[in-house]
Design a protein around this motif. Structure first.
Motif, PDB file in Angstrom:
ATOM      1  N   TRP A 287       0.836  -1.193   0.000  1.00  0.00           N
ATOM      2  CA  TRP A 287       0.000   0.000   0.000  1.00  0.00           C
ATOM      3  C   TRP A 287       0.876   1.251   0.000  1.00  0.00           C
ATOM      4  CZ3 TRP A 287      -5.000   0.473  -0.943  1.00  0.00           C
ATOM      5  CH2 TRP A 287      -5.881  -0.565  -0.651  1.00  0.00           C
ATOM      6  N   ALA A 288       1.953   1.220   0.795  1.00  0.00           N
ATOM      7  CA  ALA A 288       2.816   2.399   0.917  1.00  0.00           C
ATOM      8  C   ALA A 288       3.359   2.841  -0.437  1.00  0.00           C
ATOM      9  CB  ALA A 288       3.960   2.119   1.888  1.00  0.00           C
ATOM     10  N   LEU A 289       3.638   1.898  -1.314  1.00  0.00           N
ATOM     11  CA  LEU A 289       4.127   2.251  -2.653  1.00  0.00           C
ATOM     12  C   LEU A 289       3.102   3.083  -3.421  1.00  0.00           C
ATOM     13  CD1 LEU A 289       5.731  -1.077  -3.898  1.00  0.00           C
ATOM     14  CD2 LEU A 289       6.930   1.065  -3.401  1.00  0.00           C
ATOM     15  N   ASP A 290       1.839   2.811  -3.202  1.00  0.00           N
ATOM     16  CA  ASP A 290       0.777   3.451  -3.969  1.00  0.00           C
ATOM     17  C   ASP A 290       0.263   4.754  -3.368  1.00  0.00           C
ATOM     18  OD1 ASP A 290       0.831   1.362  -5.812  1.00  0.00           O
ATOM     19  OD2 ASP A 290      -0.678   0.220  -4.711  1.00  0.00           O
ATOM     20  N   VAL A 291       0.346   4.911  -2.054  1.00  0.00           N
ATOM     21  CA  VAL A 291      -0.367   6.026  -1.423  1.00  0.00           C
ATOM     22  C   VAL A 291       0.519   7.135  -0.862  1.00  0.00           C
ATOM     23  CG1 VAL A 291      -2.384   4.594  -0.908  1.00  0.00           C
ATOM     24  CG2 VAL A 291      -0.587   4.873   0.824  1.00  0.00           C
ATOM     25  N   LEU A 292       1.823   6.923  -0.805  1.00  0.00           N
ATOM     26  CA  LEU A 292       2.680   7.992  -0.285  1.00  0.00           C
ATOM     27  C   LEU A 292       2.721   9.166  -1.259  1.00  0.00           C
ATOM     28  CD1 LEU A 292       5.760   6.287   1.393  1.00  0.00           C
ATOM     29  CD2 LEU A 292       4.021   7.707   2.458  1.00  0.00           C
ATOM     30  N   PRO A 293       2.764  10.376  -0.753  1.00  0.00           N
ATOM     31  CA  PRO A 293       2.870  11.548  -1.631  1.00  0.00           C
ATOM     32  C   PRO A 293       4.126  11.477  -2.499  1.00  0.00           C
ATOM     33  CG  PRO A 293       2.352  12.209   0.622  1.00  0.00           C
ATOM     34  CD  PRO A 293       2.664  10.740   0.658  1.00  0.00           C
ATOM     35  N   ASP A 294       4.033  12.054  -3.694  1.00  0.00           N
ATOM     36  CA  ASP A 294       5.141  12.029  -4.651  1.00  0.00           C
ATOM     37  C   ASP A 294       6.437  12.601  -4.077  1.00  0.00           C
ATOM     38  OD1 ASP A 294       3.501  10.884  -6.533  1.00  0.00           O
ATOM     39  OD2 ASP A 294       3.064  12.778  -7.553  1.00  0.00           O
ATOM     40  N   GLU A 295       6.321  13.577  -3.192  1.00  0.00           N
ATOM     41  CA  GLU A 295       7.522  14.187  -2.606  1.00  0.00           C
ATOM     42  C   GLU A 295       8.366  13.179  -1.828  1.00  0.00           C
ATOM     43  OE1 GLU A 295       4.187  17.313  -2.141  1.00  0.00           O
ATOM     44  OE2 GLU A 295       4.397  15.142  -2.151  1.00  0.00           O
ATOM     45  N   LEU A 296       7.767  12.052  -1.468  1.00  0.00           N
ATOM     46  CA  LEU A 296       8.463  11.044  -0.669  1.00  0.00           C
ATOM     47  C   LEU A 296       8.894   9.833  -1.491  1.00  0.00           C
ATOM     48  CD1 LEU A 296       6.137  11.251   2.429  1.00  0.00           C
ATOM     49  CD2 LEU A 296       8.452  12.152   2.242  1.00  0.00           C
ATOM     50  N   GLU A 297       8.916   9.976  -2.804  1.00  0.00           N
ATOM     51  CA  GLU A 297       9.238   8.826  -3.654  1.00  0.00           C
ATOM     52  C   GLU A 297      10.647   8.293  -3.440  1.00  0.00           C
ATOM     53  OE1 GLU A 297      10.578  10.943  -7.829  1.00  0.00           O
ATOM     54  OE2 GLU A 297       8.511  10.363  -7.560  1.00  0.00           O
ATOM     55  N   ASP A 298      11.536   9.093  -2.887  1.00  0.00           N
ATOM     56  CA  ASP A 298      12.908   8.638  -2.659  1.00  0.00           C
ATOM     57  C   ASP A 298      13.111   7.982  -1.292  1.00  0.00           C
ATOM     58  OD1 ASP A 298      13.665   9.510  -5.161  1.00  0.00           O
ATOM     59  OD2 ASP A 298      14.294  11.486  -4.444  1.00  0.00           O
ATOM     60  N   VAL A 299      12.053   7.899  -0.492  1.00  0.00           N
ATOM     61  CA  VAL A 299      12.157   7.278   0.828  1.00  0.00           C
ATOM     62  C   VAL A 299      12.179   5.765   0.651  1.00  0.00           C
ATOM     63  CG1 VAL A 299      10.974   6.910   3.025  1.00  0.00           C
ATOM     64  CG2 VAL A 299      11.011   9.182   1.989  1.00  0.00           C
ATOM     65  N   GLY A 300      13.171   5.116   1.193  1.00  0.00           N
ATOM     66  CA  GLY A 300      13.261   3.662   1.106  1.00  0.00           C
ATOM     67  C   GLY A 300      13.517   3.193  -0.312  1.00  0.00           C
ATOM     68  N   GLU A 301      13.291   1.907  -0.509  1.00  0.00           N
ATOM     69  CA  GLU A 301      13.463   1.349  -1.843  1.00  0.00           C
ATOM     70  C   GLU A 301      12.404   0.290  -2.101  1.00  0.00           C
ATOM     71  OE1 GLU A 301      16.969  -1.711  -1.865  1.00  0.00           O
ATOM     72  OE2 GLU A 301      17.562   0.019  -0.662  1.00  0.00           O
ATOM     73  N   GLN A 302      12.029   0.168  -3.356  1.00  0.00           N
ATOM     74  CA  GLN A 302      11.052  -0.834  -3.740  1.00  0.00           C
ATOM     75  C   GLN A 302      11.749  -2.183  -3.818  1.00  0.00           C
ATOM     76  OE1 GLN A 302       8.439   0.202  -6.978  1.00  0.00           O
ATOM     77  NE2 GLN A 302       8.101  -1.933  -7.499  1.00  0.00           N
ATOM     78  N   TYR A 303      11.122  -3.178  -3.212  1.00  0.00           N
ATOM     79  CA  TYR A 303      11.651  -4.529  -3.230  1.00  0.00           C
ATOM     80  C   TYR A 303      10.640  -5.415  -3.937  1.00  0.00           C
ATOM     81  CZ  TYR A 303      12.871  -9.191  -1.610  1.00  0.00           C
ATOM     82  OH  TYR A 303      13.187 -10.524  -1.563  1.00  0.00           O
ATOM     83  N   GLU A 304      11.112  -6.177  -4.898  1.00  0.00           N
ATOM     84  CA  GLU A 304      10.244  -7.107  -5.606  1.00  0.00           C
ATOM     85  C   GLU A 304      10.821  -8.505  -5.469  1.00  0.00           C
ATOM     86  OE1 GLU A 304       8.851  -5.924  -9.478  1.00  0.00           O
ATOM     87  OE2 GLU A 304       9.295  -3.832  -9.014  1.00  0.00           O
ATOM     88  N   GLY A 305      10.108  -9.358  -4.762  1.00  0.00           N
ATOM     89  CA  GLY A 305      10.543 -10.733  -4.589  1.00  0.00           C
ATOM     90  C   GLY A 305       9.727 -11.662  -5.456  1.00  0.00           C
ATOM     91  N   MET A 306      10.136 -12.893  -5.475  1.00  0.00           N
ATOM     92  CA  MET A 306       9.393 -13.906  -6.222  1.00  0.00           C
ATOM     93  C   MET A 306       8.083 -14.212  -5.501  1.00  0.00           C
ATOM     94  SD  MET A 306      11.375 -14.742  -8.774  1.00  0.00           S
ATOM     95  CE  MET A 306      10.967 -16.382  -9.298  1.00  0.00           C
ATOM     96  N   MET A 307       6.999 -14.247  -6.246  1.00  0.00           N
ATOM     97  CA  MET A 307       5.707 -14.680  -5.727  1.00  0.00           C
ATOM     98  C   MET A 307       5.092 -13.730  -4.699  1.00  0.00           C
ATOM     99  SD  MET A 307       5.470 -17.570  -7.411  1.00  0.00           S
ATOM    100  CE  MET A 307       4.234 -18.555  -6.616  1.00  0.00           C
ATOM    101  N   VAL A 308       5.581 -12.505  -4.579  1.00  0.00           N
ATOM    102  CA  VAL A 308       4.984 -11.550  -3.645  1.00  0.00           C
ATOM    103  C   VAL A 308       4.801 -10.212  -4.347  1.00  0.00           C
ATOM    104  CG1 VAL A 308       5.907 -12.619  -1.552  1.00  0.00           C
ATOM    105  CG2 VAL A 308       7.226 -10.862  -2.712  1.00  0.00           C
ATOM    106  N   ASP A 309       3.853  -9.440  -3.844  1.00  0.00           N
ATOM    107  CA  ASP A 309       3.664  -8.091  -4.353  1.00  0.00           C
ATOM    108  C   ASP A 309       4.896  -7.261  -4.029  1.00  0.00           C
ATOM    109  OD1 ASP A 309       1.046  -8.528  -5.258  1.00  0.00           O
ATOM    110  OD2 ASP A 309       0.197  -8.092  -3.283  1.00  0.00           O
ATOM    111  N   PRO A 310       5.215  -6.268  -4.858  1.00  0.00           N
ATOM    112  CA  PRO A 310       6.331  -5.376  -4.515  1.00  0.00           C
ATOM    113  C   PRO A 310       5.998  -4.617  -3.232  1.00  0.00           C
ATOM    114  CG  PRO A 310       5.145  -4.554  -6.435  1.00  0.00           C
ATOM    115  CD  PRO A 310       4.559  -5.887  -6.100  1.00  0.00           C
ATOM    116  N   ILE A 311       7.018  -4.315  -2.454  1.00  0.00           N
ATOM    117  CA  ILE A 311       6.828  -3.586  -1.197  1.00  0.00           C
ATOM    118  C   ILE A 311       7.807  -2.426  -1.129  1.00  0.00           C
ATOM    119  CG2 ILE A 311       5.988  -5.614   0.058  1.00  0.00           C
ATOM    120  CD1 ILE A 311       8.783  -5.677   1.447  1.00  0.00           C
ATOM    121  N   LEU A 312       7.472  -1.460  -0.291  1.00  0.00           N
ATOM    122  CA  LEU A 312       8.388  -0.385   0.023  1.00  0.00           C
ATOM    123  C   LEU A 312       9.147  -0.796   1.263  1.00  0.00           C
ATOM    124  CD1 LEU A 312       9.517   2.438  -0.480  1.00  0.00           C
ATOM    125  CD2 LEU A 312       7.663   3.335   0.952  1.00  0.00           C
TER     126      LEU A 312
END
Length: 144
Positions: free
Chosen positions: A86-111
Motif C-alpha cells: 500500500w505504501a508504494l501506492d499512497v505515499l505523496p510524490d515528494e516522498l518517492e525517494d524514501v526507502g526502496e522498492q523490493y520485488e521478490g518472487m511470488m509476492v507483491d512489490p513492497i516499500l
C-alpha cells in the motif's frame, strides 16, 4: 488531519510510512471486515479503502456463492494487500525517494525502509512540510 499528516510504525523490521488519513480509513475498513461473516455481509459492508474480493455480481455468479455462505477473503487470491505494498501506492510524490522498492518472487512489490533510518526519514519528511507521528499500534493493525 490534513493531506500533509503522516503516520509511521515498524512492522517485521520495516518502517511503514503512510498518509495518516489513509491509515485511519484502512484501519476502519479492517474493523468493519472483522464483523463480516457472510458474502451478504461483505456485499453490504461500506469500505473506504478496501475492495472485498469475490463480492461483485460477476464474481458471485462465477463462484456460485450465495449471500448466506461464509465469507473468508483469505481464500481468494493474494488478499489482503500487504501494508508495505500500500505504501508504494499512497505515499505523496515528494516522498518517492524514501526507502526502496523490493520485488521478490511470488509476492507483491513492497516499500522497504530500514528502521535504523527512522530519524532521517522523520527529519526529511518534516523538512518537506509533513507532520509526522509514530503510531506502532495503528500500523500493526493494518498488517493482515
Amino acid at each position: 488531519m490534513s493531506e500533509t499528516d503522516l503516520v509511521y510504525g515498524i512492522v517485521d523490521d520495516n518502517l511503514i510510512l503512510l498518509p495518516a488519513d489513509f491509515a485511519r480509513e484502512l484501519a476502519a475498513d479492517y474493523r468493519t471486515l472483522d464483523s463480516v461473516r457472510t458474502y451478504g455481509d461483505a456485499r453490504a459492508a461500506v469500505m473506504t479503502q478496501l475492495e472485498l474480493p469475490g463480492t461483485s455480481d460477476e464474481e458471485l455468479a462465477e463462484s456460485g456463492h450465495e449471500d448466506s455462505d461464509l465469507y473468508d477473503p483469505s481464500e481468494l487470491d493474494d488478499w489482503p494487500t500487504p501494508i508495505a505494498t500500500w505504501a508504494l501506492d499512497v505515499l505523496p510524490d515528494e516522498l518517492e525517494d524514501v526507502g526502496e522498492q523490493y520485488e521478490g518472487m511470488m509476492v507483491d512489490p513492497i516499500l522497504r525502509i530500514d528502521p535504523s533510518s527512522e530519524a532521517d526519514v522523520v527529519a526529511g519528511a518534516a523538512r518537506l512540510g509533513f507532520a509526522i507521528t509514530r503510531d506502532d499500534d495503528l500500523i500493526r493493525s493494518l498488517e493482515r
